[in-house]
Design a protein around this motif. Structure first.
Motif, PDB file in Angstrom:
ATOM      1  N   SER A 156       0.252   6.856  -0.034  1.00  0.00           N
ATOM      2  CA  SER A 156      -1.120   7.192   0.348  1.00  0.00           C
ATOM      3  C   SER A 156      -1.103   8.573   0.988  1.00  0.00           C
ATOM      4  O   SER A 156      -0.822   9.546   0.324  1.00  0.00           O
ATOM      5  CB  SER A 156      -1.731   6.156   1.276  1.00  0.00           C
ATOM      6  N   SER A 157      -1.334   8.667   2.292  1.00  0.00           N
ATOM      7  CA  SER A 157      -1.346   9.980   2.952  1.00  0.00           C
ATOM      8  C   SER A 157      -0.166  10.177   3.888  1.00  0.00           C
ATOM      9  O   SER A 157      -0.082  11.178   4.577  1.00  0.00           O
ATOM     10  CB  SER A 157      -2.653  10.140   3.740  1.00  0.00           C
ATOM     11  N   THR A 158       0.755   9.237   3.919  1.00  0.00           N
ATOM     12  CA  THR A 158       1.892   9.303   4.830  1.00  0.00           C
ATOM     13  C   THR A 158       3.157   9.705   4.076  1.00  0.00           C
ATOM     14  O   THR A 158       3.451   9.162   3.014  1.00  0.00           O
ATOM     15  CB  THR A 158       2.137   7.916   5.473  1.00  0.00           C
ATOM     16  N   PHE A 195       5.107  10.691  -0.889  1.00  0.00           N
ATOM     17  CA  PHE A 195       4.036  10.145  -0.074  1.00  0.00           C
ATOM     18  C   PHE A 195       3.698   8.719  -0.478  1.00  0.00           C
ATOM     19  O   PHE A 195       3.830   8.351  -1.639  1.00  0.00           O
ATOM     20  CB  PHE A 195       2.754  10.981  -0.240  1.00  0.00           C
ATOM     21  N   SER A 244      10.799   8.773   7.008  1.00  0.00           N
ATOM     22  CA  SER A 244       9.970   8.976   8.192  1.00  0.00           C
ATOM     23  C   SER A 244       9.267   7.691   8.605  1.00  0.00           C
ATOM     24  O   SER A 244       9.384   6.663   7.951  1.00  0.00           O
ATOM     25  CB  SER A 244       8.939  10.080   7.917  1.00  0.00           C
ATOM     26  N   GLY A 245       8.522   7.782   9.696  1.00  0.00           N
ATOM     27  CA  GLY A 245       7.768   6.638  10.197  1.00  0.00           C
ATOM     28  C   GLY A 245       8.603   5.801  11.146  1.00  0.00           C
ATOM     29  O   GLY A 245       9.601   6.253  11.699  1.00  0.00           O
TER      30      GLY A 245
END
Length: 97
Positions: A10-12, A8, A27-28
């Protein structure tokens, strides 16, 4: 899933593994898929390009020496995740066929 990991920022979720298909996914925006081979020589490949290679060399009864070649385009998180999965100490994955 057992043996799957997520990294991760932070929160992603930035990277996660899919062991069933032997891959790591970024991801993203700009999703990237990296395939790994965990044999005597461990490799991480994207679109046919070798990004990381880890070789083990044993000399007699001495401890093993590991050599790591990393392409300049590989970021630190991806390298850490691949190192984590390619070590024998983690669930005996990559125990050298």
């Amino acid at each position: 899933m057992k043996n799957d990991a997520e990294l991760f920022d932070s929160s992603t979720v930035v990277y996660f593994t899919d062991l069933a298909k032997e891959r790591i996914i970024k991801s993203g925006q700009g999703v990237r898929i990296f395939y790994f081979k965990l044999k005597k020589t461990n490799q991480l490949i994207e679109k046919g390009k070798l990004l990381i290679e880890i070789r083990e060399e044993r000399k007699g009864y001495k401890q093993s020496v590991f050599y790591i070649d990393v392409d300049e385009s590989v970021d630190d998180l991806l390298l850490l995740l691949f190192l984590h999965y390619s070590t024998k100490e983690f669930n005996s994955i990559g125990d050298g066929d």
